[in-house]
Write a protein that holds these residues in place. Sequence first.
Motif, PDB file in Angstrom:
ATOM      1  N   GLU A 234       0.064  42.780 -11.342  1.00  0.00           N
ATOM      2  CA  GLU A 234       0.809  43.855 -10.671  1.00  0.00           C
ATOM      3  C   GLU A 234       2.152  43.333 -10.147  1.00  0.00           C
ATOM      4  OE1 GLU A 234       0.200  47.121 -10.369  1.00  0.00           O
ATOM      5  OE2 GLU A 234      -1.695  47.019 -11.443  1.00  0.00           O
TER       6      GLU A 234
ATOM      7  N   GLU B  80       4.779  43.259 -12.715  1.00  0.00           N
ATOM      8  CA  GLU B  80       5.438  44.558 -12.905  1.00  0.00           C
ATOM      9  C   GLU B  80       6.529  44.748 -11.845  1.00  0.00           C
ATOM     10  OE1 GLU B  80       4.357  49.277 -12.685  1.00  0.00           O
ATOM     11  OE2 GLU B  80       2.769  47.907 -13.317  1.00  0.00           O
ATOM     12  N   LEU B  81       6.242  44.324 -10.626  1.00  0.00           N
ATOM     13  CA  LEU B  81       7.239  44.428  -9.555  1.00  0.00           C
ATOM     14  C   LEU B  81       8.480  43.610  -9.888  1.00  0.00           C
ATOM     15  CD1 LEU B  81       8.180  45.329  -6.741  1.00  0.00           C
ATOM     16  CD2 LEU B  81       6.941  43.353  -5.815  1.00  0.00           C
TER      17      LEU B  81
ATOM     18  N   LEU C   8      10.797  45.651 -11.871  1.00  0.00           N
ATOM     19  CA  LEU C   8      11.439  46.703 -11.074  1.00  0.00           C
ATOM     20  C   LEU C   8      12.534  46.128 -10.175  1.00  0.00           C
ATOM     21  CD1 LEU C   8       8.269  48.760 -10.024  1.00  0.00           C
ATOM     22  CD2 LEU C   8       9.943  49.339 -11.800  1.00  0.00           C
TER      23      LEU C   8
ATOM     24  N   GLU D 114      11.164  54.160  -7.902  1.00  0.00           N
ATOM     25  CA  GLU D 114      10.242  53.402  -8.758  1.00  0.00           C
ATOM     26  C   GLU D 114       9.476  52.349  -7.957  1.00  0.00           C
ATOM     27  OE1 GLU D 114      13.292  52.165 -11.592  1.00  0.00           O
ATOM     28  OE2 GLU D 114      12.079  53.124 -13.157  1.00  0.00           O
TER      29      GLU D 114
ATOM     30  N   LYS E 298       7.013  54.059  -5.608  1.00  0.00           N
ATOM     31  CA  LYS E 298       5.846  54.524  -6.362  1.00  0.00           C
ATOM     32  C   LYS E 298       4.912  53.346  -6.664  1.00  0.00           C
ATOM     33  CE  LYS E 298       4.456  56.780 -10.632  1.00  0.00           C
ATOM     34  NZ  LYS E 298       4.753  56.841 -12.037  1.00  0.00           N
ATOM     35  N   TRP E 299       5.501  52.213  -7.063  1.00  0.00           N
ATOM     36  CA  TRP E 299       4.702  51.024  -7.357  1.00  0.00           C
ATOM     37  C   TRP E 299       3.932  50.581  -6.114  1.00  0.00           C
ATOM     38  CZ3 TRP E 299       4.434  46.160  -5.349  1.00  0.00           C
ATOM     39  CH2 TRP E 299       3.672  45.234  -6.062  1.00  0.00           C
TER      40      TRP E 299
ATOM     41  N   GLU F 291       1.010  52.948  -5.490  1.00  0.00           N
ATOM     42  CA  GLU F 291      -0.057  52.745  -6.470  1.00  0.00           C
ATOM     43  C   GLU F 291      -0.821  51.448  -6.213  1.00  0.00           C
ATOM     44  OE1 GLU F 291       1.957  53.018 -10.230  1.00  0.00           O
ATOM     45  OE2 GLU F 291       2.052  55.216 -10.144  1.00  0.00           O
ATOM     46  N   LEU F 292      -0.093  50.389  -5.813  1.00  0.00           N
ATOM     47  CA  LEU F 292      -0.758  49.125  -5.513  1.00  0.00           C
ATOM     48  C   LEU F 292      -1.709  49.302  -4.329  1.00  0.00           C
ATOM     49  CD1 LEU F 292      -1.000  46.055  -6.112  1.00  0.00           C
ATOM     50  CD2 LEU F 292       0.732  45.723  -4.341  1.00  0.00           C
TER      51      LEU F 292
END
Length: 132
Positions: free
Chosen positions: A50, A53-54, A57, A105, A108-109, A112-113
Motif C-alpha cells: 500500500e 502505491e502512496l 501518488l 487522490e 482517497k488513498w 481506503e488504507l
Amino acid sequence: MRRVKSLLAVLALAALWFTPVVAAAQEPPSVLQVILVDVAPTNVDAYVAELGELQGLLSKAGLSPIRVWQSTLAGPNTGTIAITIESKNLAGFAANTGKIQASPEIQKWLDELQEKGLGDLVSNSLLVDRTP
C-alpha cells in the motif's frame, strides 16, 4: 591604551560586518516526520505494498518520497513500521502538508488504507535536525 581601543573598534566593526553574511548563510534546519504504525506480522507485506502505491501518488503530486523502516531490535516494539518524510525546513513541511491535504487522490488513498485496517497508528512526530 589608545592602540588597544582602536584595535577593539576595528574588531567590533569586522564582527558587525560579517554577522549578516554568516546569518544569511545558515539555512533553517531540516525536519523529519516519523509516523509509527503497529502492523500485524501477517499484514506487513500488504501494508508495505500500500505504501508503494502512496509513493506513486506523492511523486505525481511533486512531493518528496517516503522511506519505510521496520524496527528489529526494539523490545516489545519489534516489527513496528516507521514511515519517514524529510522536508528541507518547517516551511517546506507546511507546504508539503498543504499539498497532501489538497490532493483528492492522496486523501482517497488515506481513507481506503484506514478502511482496510492493516495497522494502527502508534505516533506521529516531527523531528527538527539539531546536528552541530
